[in-house]
Scaffold this motif. Sequence first.
Motif, PDB file in Angstrom:
ATOM      1  N   TYR A 125      56.599  30.264   1.583  1.00 56.36           N
ATOM      2  CA  TYR A 125      56.167  31.540   2.172  1.00 56.36           C
ATOM      3  C   TYR A 125      54.638  31.566   2.297  1.00 56.36           C
ATOM      4  N   LYS A 126      53.993  31.069   1.269  1.00 53.01           N
ATOM      5  CA  LYS A 126      52.530  31.069   1.267  1.00 53.01           C
ATOM      6  C   LYS A 126      52.005  30.216   2.422  1.00 53.01           C
ATOM      7  N   GLU A 127      52.671  29.061   2.595  1.00 54.70           N
ATOM      8  CA  GLU A 127      52.285  28.156   3.690  1.00 54.70           C
ATOM      9  C   GLU A 127      52.419  28.864   5.042  1.00 54.70           C
ATOM     10  N   ALA A 128      53.434  29.747   5.107  1.00 53.61           N
ATOM     11  CA  ALA A 128      53.653  30.476   6.362  1.00 53.61           C
ATOM     12  C   ALA A 128      52.809  31.753   6.410  1.00 53.61           C
ATOM     13  N   GLY A 129      51.899  31.909   5.451  1.00 47.76           N
ATOM     14  CA  GLY A 129      50.967  33.042   5.479  1.00 47.76           C
ATOM     15  C   GLY A 129      51.512  34.302   4.824  1.00 47.76           C
ATOM     16  N   VAL A 130      52.584  34.188   4.035  1.00 45.55           N
ATOM     17  CA  VAL A 130      53.149  35.380   3.395  1.00 45.55           C
ATOM     18  C   VAL A 130      52.957  35.274   1.886  1.00 45.55           C
ATOM     19  N   ASN A 131      52.234  36.230   1.333  1.00 51.12           N
ATOM     20  CA  ASN A 131      52.039  36.234  -0.108  1.00 51.12           C
ATOM     21  C   ASN A 131      53.019  37.243  -0.710  1.00 51.12           C
ATOM     22  N   TYR A 188      63.895  36.150   4.279  1.00 53.14           N
ATOM     23  CA  TYR A 188      63.545  35.339   5.452  1.00 53.14           C
ATOM     24  C   TYR A 188      63.569  36.214   6.706  1.00 53.14           C
ATOM     25  N   TYR A 189      64.626  37.033   6.835  1.00 57.03           N
ATOM     26  CA  TYR A 189      64.727  37.865   8.046  1.00 57.03           C
ATOM     27  C   TYR A 189      63.549  38.840   8.135  1.00 57.03           C
ATOM     28  N   LYS A 190      63.111  39.322   6.963  1.00 56.17           N
ATOM     29  CA  LYS A 190      61.977  40.249   6.949  1.00 56.17           C
ATOM     30  C   LYS A 190      60.711  39.574   7.503  1.00 56.17           C
ATOM     31  N   TYR A 191      60.558  38.290   7.154  1.00 55.52           N
ATOM     32  CA  TYR A 191      59.316  37.590   7.537  1.00 55.52           C
ATOM     33  C   TYR A 191      59.543  36.510   8.599  1.00 55.52           C
ATOM     34  N   GLN A 192      60.660  36.636   9.325  1.00 51.17           N
ATOM     35  CA  GLN A 192      61.016  35.583  10.289  1.00 51.17           C
ATOM     36  C   GLN A 192      59.877  35.279  11.275  1.00 51.17           C
ATOM     37  N   SER A 193      59.191  36.340  11.753  1.00 53.93           N
ATOM     38  CA  SER A 193      58.145  36.097  12.763  1.00 53.93           C
ATOM     39  C   SER A 193      57.028  35.211  12.195  1.00 53.93           C
ATOM     40  N   ASN A 194      56.741  35.368  10.887  1.00 53.30           N
ATOM     41  CA  ASN A 194      55.708  34.500  10.269  1.00 53.30           C
ATOM     42  C   ASN A 194      56.158  33.038  10.302  1.00 53.30           C
ATOM     43  N   PHE A 195      57.451  32.823   9.990  1.00 50.80           N
ATOM     44  CA  PHE A 195      57.957  31.443   9.998  1.00 50.80           C
ATOM     45  C   PHE A 195      58.004  30.867  11.409  1.00 50.80           C
ATOM     46  N   ASP A 196      58.335  31.719  12.373  1.00 49.65           N
ATOM     47  CA  ASP A 196      58.373  31.236  13.766  1.00 49.65           C
ATOM     48  C   ASP A 196      56.977  30.784  14.211  1.00 49.65           C
ATOM     49  N   LYS A 197      55.980  31.565  13.804  1.00 47.84           N
ATOM     50  CA  LYS A 197      54.593  31.196  14.165  1.00 47.84           C
ATOM     51  C   LYS A 197      54.191  29.904  13.451  1.00 47.84           C
ATOM     52  N   PHE A 198      54.545  29.837  12.180  1.00 54.49           N
ATOM     53  CA  PHE A 198      54.231  28.635  11.393  1.00 54.49           C
ATOM     54  C   PHE A 198      54.869  27.401  12.035  1.00 54.49           C
ATOM     55  N   LEU A 199      56.125  27.586  12.452  1.00 48.83           N
ATOM     56  CA  LEU A 199      56.870  26.479  13.055  1.00 48.83           C
ATOM     57  C   LEU A 199      56.221  26.018  14.373  1.00 48.83           C
ATOM     58  N   ALA A 200      55.788  27.001  15.172  1.00 50.15           N
ATOM     59  CA  ALA A 200      55.159  26.658  16.456  1.00 50.15           C
ATOM     60  C   ALA A 200      53.903  25.815  16.211  1.00 50.15           C
TER      61      ALA A 200
END
Lengths: 527, 40
Positions: A125-131, A188-200
């Motif tokens: 989560y941290k890697e994806a910008g979520v603390n 994950y669903y709560k922060y899905q947009s962060n993961f999508d950005k991280f993935l891109a």
Amino acid sequence: MIEELKKEIEVQKEVLSTLPKNNKKNIEKYKDSISKELEKYKVKEEDVIKEIKSRKEAVLAKLPKEKYADKSELINKIANEYHWFSKYNTSYEKMEFDKMLYIMSKDKVTYEDVNKTISSVLSMYKEAGVNLQLSDFSYSPVFYEYMKIFLQNKDDLNNRTLREAFEKLYWKESNIITHMELTFKTLYYKYQSNFDKFLALKQQKLLKDFNNSLIKQYQSLKELNDNEIINISSVYDMFMNKELNPNDFTKEKIDSVIGSYTDLNAIGDNIDGVIEEFIKLKHTLEEYSYVLKYNYILDDMKKLYDEKDKYKGLVKTKSGEIKKAESKLSDLSKKVYLLSGEEQVKLGLMYKLTKATWASKNKKNKDEAIDKLYMDIDNQIMELKGFYDELDTDIFNEKFLLFNGNSELISLFKLANSYYIYQDKLIGEQDLKTDEVIDEINKLILSPYNNIINNINIENNKDIKQVITDKYELSSINIPENSLEDISNIDTIINDINKILYYNVIEKSDFSIEDIIYVYTISDMFD
Amino acid sequence: MDNIKDLSYDELLEVYKIIEDYLKFLTGELQNASEQGEAK
């Protein structure tokens, strides 16, 4: 010379045998004669050994100074990154949350495994910008309680307080690991947009690193490596490591191998053309061998494909059920936080007001009320666990709607490999290791040599054996259909082709097979 | 030894084997003779 040497020795033995040994003096004379002979032949032996070694050196000098640098490591690295681009997966699977949480729910896990998984998830989560904050874990009050202490001790997981907290909560709620699994799933669903950005960003970086196309880069490197890896140094090493016996590589024996697949007389000067066809055949056989090996996956996937019309709308229905059950769960959890006066979970003024009467009624027997709520929450979470498992299957099944009769077998392998839980169940029945099979199928999908799986359609019932036999008959190579019935027969043909390829490498080098037999023979004789 | 360089790989190894066998024979003979001498 050999005959002369033998004769000389015979004569000498004869002379020695005539010497008298009847008394001590004669025995001493006999010993003198023997010693002189020993000295003489030791000198001869030294000369011979010197010559043997010098010839070995001359053979070794023919090896290239520098060995080809094997690129397998880089090739495997690219293959391992391919899952980031799977069109069948969301960022949830690409981040491997599904695998991580499934393993936690499936295998026997230790307390240390639980903490490691929590730490890994927090890092991801941290890697994806979520603390993540404590309030993020309010899905289950029992797991919330654990995270409260975990976050205070995250830098010292061996902390005694943490272990004691886990034990206490475990006895209170033995399904705590399932509570954890669902908490992370919903987070994950709560922060899905962060993961999508991280993935891109991850994909962009990989494309930059691998020349704008991971697959093209993989395939060109693989082809290059496969061509270069069979060279005189590697073939020589195989003989010296005793993987190959040079006596199987005489011209007569290799001609006999070639002759069992094609007409030797018809080859003439076209040996390069024949070798090229054998290389193609080897790739075809390797690919077909995987099709046979993983036919149980294709069969199961085809069955699911045949029933694809049944899967329409299932995801929507199941998602609705989950939403309803989670709303009920949220209400139960909030009651716990309300009674226990948990300040970090935002309950909202409206919620507090509407539940004020209920809270005041239960205030006296707070602990009893909380225990009852814990039980209801657990029932609700276990029901949700079932729903989420069904939802995972429904999401997977719904992807079959993307396929039609023209979809190729490779699509089935790609989809199967995209869903770890499906693969694990299927592969587990075969008593094989899931990660190894997934890895092998991944490399098959990426292979630059595929002709079968990316041309044969899902609904096509062609006999692949016959297609192969007919194809190579056009190149005058005879592969009887019945030799393609099982993997061990195919391996025998691949071994034969390898022998032909290795022989060809020797033929094109400065080595002769006699050189190799010579060094092979003496390899155990001298240092 | 004369002509050793003209030998083929197989011949060279055969020469080595013949000499090695002969050296083993001689060593054995020397050993037997020593034991015989001591006995007398």
